[in-house]
Design a protein around this motif. Structure first.
Motif, PDB file in Angstrom:
ATOM      1  N   ARG A  72       0.833  -1.208   0.000  1.00 55.41           N
ATOM      2  CA  ARG A  72       0.000   0.000   0.000  1.00 55.41           C
ATOM      3  C   ARG A  72       0.859   1.245   0.000  1.00 55.41           C
ATOM      4  O   ARG A  72       0.634   2.179  -0.751  1.00 55.41           O
ATOM      5  CB  ARG A  72      -0.883   0.037   1.252  1.00 55.41           C
ATOM      6  CG  ARG A  72      -2.056  -0.863   1.171  1.00 55.41           C
ATOM      7  CD  ARG A  72      -2.586  -1.190   2.551  1.00 55.41           C
ATOM      8  NE  ARG A  72      -3.392  -2.388   2.442  1.00 55.41           N
ATOM      9  CZ  ARG A  72      -4.700  -2.376   2.294  1.00 55.41           C
ATOM     10  NH1 ARG A  72      -5.357  -1.266   2.293  1.00 55.41           N
ATOM     11  NH2 ARG A  72      -5.367  -3.501   2.154  1.00 55.41           N
TER      12      ARG A  72
ATOM     13  N   GLU B 111     -10.358   3.387  10.152  1.00 57.03           N
ATOM     14  CA  GLU B 111      -9.589   2.134  10.097  1.00 57.03           C
ATOM     15  C   GLU B 111      -8.089   2.398  10.134  1.00 57.03           C
ATOM     16  O   GLU B 111      -7.332   1.649  10.739  1.00 57.03           O
ATOM     17  CB  GLU B 111      -9.945   1.345   8.830  1.00 57.03           C
ATOM     18  CG  GLU B 111     -11.350   0.823   8.879  1.00 57.03           C
ATOM     19  CD  GLU B 111     -11.493  -0.599   8.367  1.00 57.03           C
ATOM     20  OE1 GLU B 111     -10.757  -0.976   7.456  1.00 57.03           O
ATOM     21  OE2 GLU B 111     -12.348  -1.317   8.902  1.00 57.03           O
TER      22      GLU B 111
ATOM     23  N   LYS C 254      -5.716  -0.969   8.898  1.00 59.63           N
ATOM     24  CA  LYS C 254      -5.054  -0.901   7.595  1.00 59.63           C
ATOM     25  C   LYS C 254      -4.732   0.530   7.321  1.00 59.63           C
ATOM     26  O   LYS C 254      -5.518   1.420   7.632  1.00 59.63           O
ATOM     27  CB  LYS C 254      -6.011  -1.374   6.489  1.00 59.63           C
ATOM     28  CG  LYS C 254      -6.072  -2.838   6.390  1.00 59.63           C
ATOM     29  CD  LYS C 254      -6.905  -3.262   5.244  1.00 59.63           C
ATOM     30  CE  LYS C 254      -7.131  -4.754   5.363  1.00 59.63           C
ATOM     31  NZ  LYS C 254      -8.023  -5.249   4.337  1.00 59.63           N
TER      32      LYS C 254
ATOM     33  N   GLN D  13      -5.118   2.991   5.008  1.00 59.24           N
ATOM     34  CA  GLN D  13      -5.798   3.285   3.750  1.00 59.24           C
ATOM     35  C   GLN D  13      -4.879   4.210   2.965  1.00 59.24           C
ATOM     36  O   GLN D  13      -4.263   5.108   3.521  1.00 59.24           O
ATOM     37  CB  GLN D  13      -7.145   3.952   4.018  1.00 59.24           C
ATOM     38  CG  GLN D  13      -8.084   3.102   4.838  1.00 59.24           C
ATOM     39  CD  GLN D  13      -8.794   2.022   4.032  1.00 59.24           C
ATOM     40  OE1 GLN D  13      -8.907   2.136   2.822  1.00 59.24           O
ATOM     41  NE2 GLN D  13      -9.247   0.986   4.689  1.00 59.24           N
ATOM     42  N   HIS D  14      -4.780   3.970   1.665  1.00 62.95           N
ATOM     43  CA  HIS D  14      -3.765   4.675   0.885  1.00 62.95           C
ATOM     44  C   HIS D  14      -4.027   6.169   0.801  1.00 62.95           C
ATOM     45  O   HIS D  14      -3.157   6.914   0.409  1.00 62.95           O
ATOM     46  CB  HIS D  14      -3.702   4.087  -0.526  1.00 62.95           C
ATOM     47  CG  HIS D  14      -4.864   4.495  -1.344  1.00 62.95           C
ATOM     48  ND1 HIS D  14      -6.094   3.920  -1.199  1.00 62.95           N
ATOM     49  CD2 HIS D  14      -4.989   5.471  -2.264  1.00 62.95           C
ATOM     50  CE1 HIS D  14      -6.922   4.517  -2.021  1.00 62.95           C
ATOM     51  NE2 HIS D  14      -6.295   5.452  -2.679  1.00 62.95           N
TER      52      HIS D  14
ATOM     53  N   GLY E 122      -8.837   1.340  -3.390  1.00 65.64           N
ATOM     54  CA  GLY E 122      -7.933   2.195  -4.159  1.00 65.64           C
ATOM     55  C   GLY E 122      -6.743   1.412  -4.742  1.00 65.64           C
ATOM     56  O   GLY E 122      -6.416   1.588  -5.916  1.00 65.64           O
ATOM     57  N   PRO E 123      -6.098   0.544  -3.939  1.00 69.32           N
ATOM     58  CA  PRO E 123      -4.975  -0.232  -4.487  1.00 69.32           C
ATOM     59  C   PRO E 123      -5.421  -1.276  -5.516  1.00 69.32           C
ATOM     60  O   PRO E 123      -4.615  -2.049  -6.022  1.00 69.32           O
ATOM     61  CB  PRO E 123      -4.370  -0.903  -3.253  1.00 69.32           C
ATOM     62  CG  PRO E 123      -4.855  -0.105  -2.097  1.00 69.32           C
ATOM     63  CD  PRO E 123      -6.218   0.398  -2.472  1.00 69.32           C
TER      64      PRO E 123
ATOM     65  N   GLN F 297     -20.342  -6.482  -0.995  1.00 70.33           N
ATOM     66  CA  GLN F 297     -19.100  -6.529  -1.777  1.00 70.33           C
ATOM     67  C   GLN F 297     -18.750  -7.979  -2.069  1.00 70.33           C
ATOM     68  O   GLN F 297     -19.018  -8.855  -1.237  1.00 70.33           O
ATOM     69  CB  GLN F 297     -17.972  -5.859  -0.971  1.00 70.33           C
ATOM     70  CG  GLN F 297     -16.783  -5.439  -1.790  1.00 70.33           C
ATOM     71  CD  GLN F 297     -15.819  -4.537  -1.020  1.00 70.33           C
ATOM     72  OE1 GLN F 297     -16.164  -4.001   0.029  1.00 70.33           O
ATOM     73  NE2 GLN F 297     -14.628  -4.361  -1.533  1.00 70.33           N
TER      74      GLN F 297
ATOM     75  N   LYS G 135     -16.111 -10.617   9.615  1.00 67.36           N
ATOM     76  CA  LYS G 135     -15.246  -9.498  10.007  1.00 67.36           C
ATOM     77  C   LYS G 135     -15.846  -8.851  11.246  1.00 67.36           C
ATOM     78  O   LYS G 135     -17.003  -8.431  11.171  1.00 67.36           O
ATOM     79  CB  LYS G 135     -15.160  -8.463   8.895  1.00 67.36           C
ATOM     80  CG  LYS G 135     -14.373  -7.206   9.329  1.00 67.36           C
ATOM     81  CD  LYS G 135     -14.284  -6.141   8.260  1.00 67.36           C
ATOM     82  CE  LYS G 135     -13.527  -4.937   8.817  1.00 67.36           C
ATOM     83  NZ  LYS G 135     -13.338  -3.876   7.845  1.00 67.36           N
TER      84      LYS G 135
ATOM     85  N   ILE H 269     -12.487  -7.480   4.885  1.00 65.27           N
ATOM     86  CA  ILE H 269     -13.164  -7.643   3.594  1.00 65.27           C
ATOM     87  C   ILE H 269     -12.147  -8.016   2.535  1.00 65.27           C
ATOM     88  O   ILE H 269     -12.336  -8.967   1.788  1.00 65.27           O
ATOM     89  CB  ILE H 269     -13.974  -6.371   3.270  1.00 65.27           C
ATOM     90  CG1 ILE H 269     -15.175  -6.349   4.218  1.00 65.27           C
ATOM     91  CG2 ILE H 269     -14.386  -6.348   1.788  1.00 65.27           C
ATOM     92  CD1 ILE H 269     -16.149  -5.242   4.054  1.00 65.27           C
ATOM     93  N   GLU H 270     -11.051  -7.271   2.479  1.00 66.69           N
ATOM     94  CA  GLU H 270      -9.969  -7.612   1.551  1.00 66.69           C
ATOM     95  C   GLU H 270      -8.983  -8.530   2.262  1.00 66.69           C
ATOM     96  O   GLU H 270      -8.842  -8.461   3.478  1.00 66.69           O
ATOM     97  CB  GLU H 270      -9.222  -6.331   1.113  1.00 66.69           C
ATOM     98  CG  GLU H 270     -10.099  -5.234   0.550  1.00 66.69           C
ATOM     99  CD  GLU H 270     -10.649  -5.544  -0.833  1.00 66.69           C
ATOM    100  OE1 GLU H 270     -10.181  -6.510  -1.468  1.00 66.69           O
ATOM    101  OE2 GLU H 270     -11.559  -4.833  -1.270  1.00 66.69           O
TER     102      GLU H 270
HETATM  103  P1  XMP Z   1     -11.208  -4.121   4.979  1.00 66.68           P
HETATM  104  O1  XMP Z   1     -10.396  -5.029   4.093  1.00 66.68           O
HETATM  105  O2  XMP Z   1     -10.354  -3.243   5.816  1.00 66.68           O
HETATM  106  O3  XMP Z   1     -11.978  -3.174   3.985  1.00 66.68           O
HETATM  107  O4  XMP Z   1     -12.241  -4.871   5.764  1.00 66.68           O
HETATM  108  C1  XMP Z   1     -12.951  -2.247   4.362  1.00 66.68           C
HETATM  109  C2  XMP Z   1     -13.419  -1.534   3.113  1.00 66.68           C
HETATM  110  O5  XMP Z   1     -12.381  -0.687   2.612  1.00 66.68           O
HETATM  111  C3  XMP Z   1     -11.951  -1.121   1.331  1.00 66.68           C
HETATM  112  N1  XMP Z   1     -10.485  -1.080   1.368  1.00 66.68           N
HETATM  113  C4  XMP Z   1      -9.745  -0.132   0.837  1.00 66.68           C
HETATM  114  N2  XMP Z   1     -10.106   0.930   0.128  1.00 66.68           N
HETATM  115  N3  XMP Z   1      -7.844   1.563  -0.019  1.00 66.68           N
HETATM  116  C5  XMP Z   1      -9.153   1.770  -0.319  1.00 66.68           C
HETATM  117  O6  XMP Z   1      -9.464   2.739  -1.016  1.00 66.68           O
HETATM  118  C6  XMP Z   1      -7.402   0.510   0.692  1.00 66.68           C
HETATM  119  O7  XMP Z   1      -6.212   0.351   0.930  1.00 66.68           O
HETATM  120  C7  XMP Z   1      -8.420  -0.379   1.135  1.00 66.68           C
HETATM  121  N4  XMP Z   1      -8.387  -1.511   1.851  1.00 66.68           N
HETATM  122  C8  XMP Z   1      -9.666  -1.907   1.991  1.00 66.68           C
HETATM  123  C9  XMP Z   1     -12.478  -2.518   1.145  1.00 66.68           C
HETATM  124  O8  XMP Z   1     -12.662  -2.844  -0.216  1.00 66.68           O
HETATM  125  C10 XMP Z   1     -13.754  -2.482   1.954  1.00 66.68           C
HETATM  126  O9  XMP Z   1     -14.826  -1.927   1.219  1.00 66.68           O
END
Ligand code: XMP
Length: 327
Positions: A115, A151, A157, A159-160, A211-212, A248, A319, A324-325
């Motif tokens: 990321r 988040e 995570k 986020q980017h 985004g990634p 999703q 979760k 999610i990812e």
């Molecule tokens: P996770 O994987 O954290 O995802 O449960 C929660 C929501 O965020 C999206 N997601 C991202 N969106 N950059 C984004 O723009 C990221 O790095 C990123 N990581 C997760 C994911 O698709 C879900 O909707």
């Protein structure tokens, strides 16, 4: 709150007056940009679509809208997005940055490093900074939403697209200001604003996409070849699950190979994981209870249509602790 989101007041869906919100944000964008110009970049997701329409409403042709072809998008995505926005009267310029992204992702396997090094640095320092220089824009409009900040600050995570809360000053670091018109909203409220802006249902109701992009769906190194495999799997999974109305759904390419058998011979092959989620705002989620026949059909297609796949799994954990990812 003391978690970095405390400076941002969340606007809950039930308290949202979409038309008033649009008026306020259009005024705020005009104020932030002044007599300068701004740029926005579409990812194909609803967040950047809404921000672009707000920016277009506020600035007209003083907003330049781009789509960065990073080589990590879904099949046909660039043409699809350009077409949608042409129909909305917003011209979109395509920037080919495929080589830059793959060069930065080369050899990177750690999720956070992917990321940060592979996506954030290339997007903001290299691609956007170049666009800003060429276009003379001073401001980047960005579709960060409340959940992204939350988040990132919770350390789940990075986020980017989150800067301020991490102590990053984009002006010092990248050479331009960042304005985030929808940072007070969660996804359902973003969709409501999108509908009020006249965004067609196919965009306003689109499932979230990170985004990634597909780099978030390849465990281990995101090479062009591995991205192509997950792109094929994504097309099948999206086609098969579009009618389910889930929050999703996605395909993940695993790193480990597993033993399979093909044409009577051992075939050490690829594993694809399918995920399909019920969620309101991505903070918590549970897997959709798909029928076994449906899952089997998806598996049969993945094995038949994606070269090298010998194993298909469905994630049935919720979760938290799943995400999610997978990356
Ligand atoms: P996770 O994987 O954290 O995802 O449960 C929660 C929501 O965020 C999206 N997601 C991202 N969106 N950059 C984004 O723009 C990221 O790095 C990123 N990581 C997760 C994911 O698709 C879900 O909707």
């Amino acid at each position: 709150m003391g978690d970095g989101t405390s400076s941002i007041r969340e606007v809950k869906l039930e308290d949202l007056d979409a038309d008033a919100f649009i008026r306020e944000q259009v005024a705020a964008i005009r104020e932030a940009v002044g007599d300068d110009t701004a740029i926005s970049a579409l990812s194909g997701g609803v967040d950047s679509a809404v921000v672009t329409l707000l920016g277009h409403r506020a600035l007209g042709d003083r907003l330049k809208t781009y789509i960065v072809e990073n080589g990590l998008m879904r099949e046909g995505e660039v043409d699809r997005i350009v077409g949608w926005f042409a129909a909305l009267g917003v011209p979109v310029h395509v920037v080919d940055a495929r080589e830059k992204f793959f060069a930065a992702l080369k050899g990177v396997t750690d999720p956070e490093e992917k990321r940060e090094k592979g996506i954030t640095q290339v997007f903001y320092k290299d691609v956007f900074a170049g666009l800003v220089r060429e276009s003379g824009a001073k401001v980047l409009l960005q579709g960060t939403i409340f959940t992204d900040v939350e988040e990132t600050m919770a350390g789940i995570k990075r986020q980017h697209n989150v800067f301020a809360q991490l102590g990053i000053d984009p002006e010092a670091e990248f050479g331009y200001r960042v304005t985030e018109p929808i940072v007070s909203l969660r996804k359902p409220a973003v969709r409501a604003v999108g509908r009020a802006l006249g965004l067609p249902g196919e965009i306003a109701e689109r499932p979230p996409f990170p985004g990634p992009a597909l780099a978030a769906r390849v465990i281990g190194e995101a090479t062009p070849e591995r991205i192509e495999i997950v792109r094929k799997a994504t097309r099948i999974v999206e086609a098969e699950l579009a009618q389910v109305n889930a929050f999703q759904y996605l395909a993940v390419l695993h790193e480990d190979l597993v033993t399979g058998i093909r044409n009577g011979k051992r075939d050490f092959g690829l594993q694809v994981e399918v995920r399909c989620w019920e969620s309101r705002d991505a903070v918590t989620a549970v897997p959709t209870e798909l029928s076994f026949a449906h899952l089997r059909r998806i598996a049969d297609r993945l094995v038949a249509e994606v070269p090298g796949v010998v194993s298909v799994t469905y994630n049935i954990a919720a979760k938290p602790p799943s995400c999610i990812e997978a990356v």
